[in-house]
Design an enzyme around this catalytic site. Structure first.
Site, short mmCIF file in Angstrom:
data_model
loop_
_atom_site.label_atom_id
_atom_site.label_comp_id
_atom_site.label_asym_id
_atom_site.label_seq_id
_atom_site.Cartn_x
_atom_site.Cartn_y
_atom_site.Cartn_z
CB SER A 9 -0.89 0.00 1.23
OG SER A 9 -1.51 1.28 1.35
CG HIS A 33 -3.89 -1.70 -1.49
ND1 HIS A 33 -4.99 -2.49 -1.75
CD2 HIS A 33 -4.29 -0.86 -0.49
CE1 HIS A 33 -5.99 -2.15 -0.95
NE2 HIS A 33 -5.59 -1.16 -0.18
CG ASP A 35 -5.22 2.40 0.93
OD1 ASP A 35 -6.11 1.54 0.83
OD2 ASP A 35 -4.10 2.18 1.41
CG MET A 37 -8.74 6.85 2.22
SD MET A 37 -8.06 6.87 3.90
CE MET A 37 -7.07 5.37 3.88
CG HIS A 66 -9.26 -0.12 -0.37
ND1 HIS A 66 -8.69 -0.29 0.88
CD2 HIS A 66 -10.60 -0.24 -0.16
CE1 HIS A 66 -9.63 -0.50 1.78
NE2 HIS A 66 -10.80 -0.46 1.17
CG MET A 68 -11.54 2.88 2.05
SD MET A 68 -9.96 2.91 2.90
CE MET A 68 -8.85 2.98 1.50
CG MET A 137 -11.51 -3.16 5.17
SD MET A 137 -10.00 -2.67 4.32
CE MET A 137 -9.13 -1.73 5.59
N GLY A 142 -9.20 3.83 6.93
CA GLY A 142 -8.98 5.26 7.12
C GLY A 142 -7.52 5.63 7.33
CG PHE A 143 -6.09 6.92 9.84
CD1 PHE A 143 -5.52 8.15 9.54
CD2 PHE A 143 -7.43 6.86 10.23
CE1 PHE A 143 -6.27 9.32 9.64
CE2 PHE A 143 -8.19 8.03 10.33
CZ PHE A 143 -7.61 9.26 10.04
N GLY A 144 -3.25 4.10 7.77
CA GLY A 144 -2.25 3.04 7.81
C GLY A 144 -1.68 2.93 9.22
N GLY A 145 -0.88 1.90 9.43
CA GLY A 145 -0.15 1.78 10.67
C GLY A 145 -0.95 1.30 11.87
CG ASP A 175 -6.09 -2.97 3.22
OD1 ASP A 175 -5.02 -2.64 3.77
OD2 ASP A 175 -6.79 -2.17 2.56
N GLY A 176 -4.69 -4.31 6.29
CA GLY A 176 -4.62 -3.63 7.57
C GLY A 176 -3.75 -4.37 8.57
N GLY A 177 -2.59 -3.80 8.87
CA GLY A 177 -1.72 -4.40 9.88
C GLY A 177 -1.05 -5.68 9.45
N GLY A 197 1.22 -1.93 4.04
CA GLY A 197 1.70 -0.56 3.88
C GLY A 197 2.94 -0.33 4.72
CB SER A 198 3.36 0.38 8.34
OG SER A 198 2.15 1.04 8.36
C1 DX5 Z 1 -6.46 1.51 5.56
C2 DX5 Z 1 -6.01 1.16 4.18
C3 DX5 Z 1 -4.85 0.24 4.13
C4 DX5 Z 1 -3.57 0.80 4.72
C5 DX5 Z 1 -2.76 -0.36 5.20
O1 DX5 Z 1 -7.68 2.14 5.47
O2 DX5 Z 1 -7.06 0.54 3.47
O3 DX5 Z 1 -4.61 -0.20 2.81
O4 DX5 Z 1 -2.83 1.55 3.81
O5 DX5 Z 1 -1.68 0.12 5.93
P1 DX5 Z 1 -0.91 -0.79 6.98
O6 DX5 Z 1 -0.38 -1.97 6.25
O7 DX5 Z 1 0.13 0.12 7.51
O8 DX5 Z 1 -1.92 -1.21 8.03
ZN ZN Z 2 -6.51 -0.33 1.52
#
Ligand code: DX5
Ligand code: ZN
Length: 218
Positions: A9, A33, A35, A37, A66, A68, A137, A142-145, A175-177, A197-198
């Site tokens: 991501s 990927h 995102d 938003m 993706h 959102m 999900m 909404g947010f990475g990390g 997707d997520g963490g 992502g992170s």
């Molecule tokens: C969150 C996004 C994810 C995000 C994942 O809303 O849909 O794609 O970028 O980031 P990490 O891998 O850091 O959780």
């Molecule tokens: Zn995503």
């Protein structure tokens, strides 16, 4: 045979050096990927068509967008024009994705449907044959990390059984963490497209991070 696909991501990448960040991992990942938003469906604003178009000029990788957003259907043509190859919309917005699928397919895009942590797999079960990807999900969008939510794994298992029992090749994305540490668990639950992502772009060595994810299921 299920194929592992890694989808970093770019939300976690260095936006001031996006081309270089993508180029570093381009040869060892399966798609990017992206995102998108809108500040309505989720409380954040991120990436839109100008960035997608700029990235399309530097890579041939598939773009897994993706969405959102509350009005994704209005932007399908612009996304396709910018270089998107796949769009995933949320089941919380489109209880029936049929109109999205119709328009997107016409534009040459493949389509996925996503469910938030609270949304049950039954919400998308009727549409598995109509899409190429199901996105579970594993954080609130909404947010990475954020921290991976283990509690969504039974939903992945349910969807994997559904897809396999119908003999479909539908991808199941999570997707997520996601990181090398939980790659094996999400794969065993039935996911095959792993968004990170992170864990990739915030790592000291993004290439090594991707390789660790691949090694985890080897
Ligand atoms: C969150 C996004 C994810 C995000 C994942 O809303 O849909 O794609 O970028 O980031 P990490 O891998 O850091 O959780
Ligand atoms: Zn995503």
């Amino acid at each position: 045979m299920r194929e592992l696909k890694i989808a970093p991501s770019i939300l976690a990448a260095d936006f001031a050096n996006l081309g270089a960040s993508v180029a570093e991992v381009a040869n060892i990942v399966d798609m990017l990927h992206i995102d998108v938003m809108d500040g309505h469906f989720v409380p954040n604003l991120t990436i839109g068509m100008p960035v997608i178009a700029a990235l399309r000029r530097v890579t041939d990788l598939p773009f897994d967008c993706h969405l959102m957003t509350t009005n994704a259907i209005e932007y399908l043509a612009a996304l396709a024009e910018a270089g998107a190859t796949h769009v995933t919309v949320h089941a919380e917005v489109y209880q029936d994705p049929t109109p999205v699928v119709a328009i997107a397919t016409e534009l040459g895009l493949t389509v996925g449907i996503a469910i938030n942590p609270i949304t049950p797999p039954e919400a998308i079960a009727p549409f598995v044959e109509d899409v190429t990807m199901l996105l579970v999900m594993s954080v609130e969008p909404g947010f990475g990390g954020q921290t991976f939510m283990e509690a969504v794994l039974p939903k992945v298992e349910t969807l994997r059984k559904l897809v396999d029992s119908q003999g479909l090749g539908t991808d199941i994305e999570i997707d997520g963490g996601i990181s090398p540490a939980n790659t094996r668990r999400v794969w065993d639950a039935g996911a095959n497209v792993l968004v990170a992502g992170s864990a990739v772009f915030a790592a000291d060595d993004p290439v090594a991070a991707v390789m660790k994810m691949r090694a985890a299921i080897a």
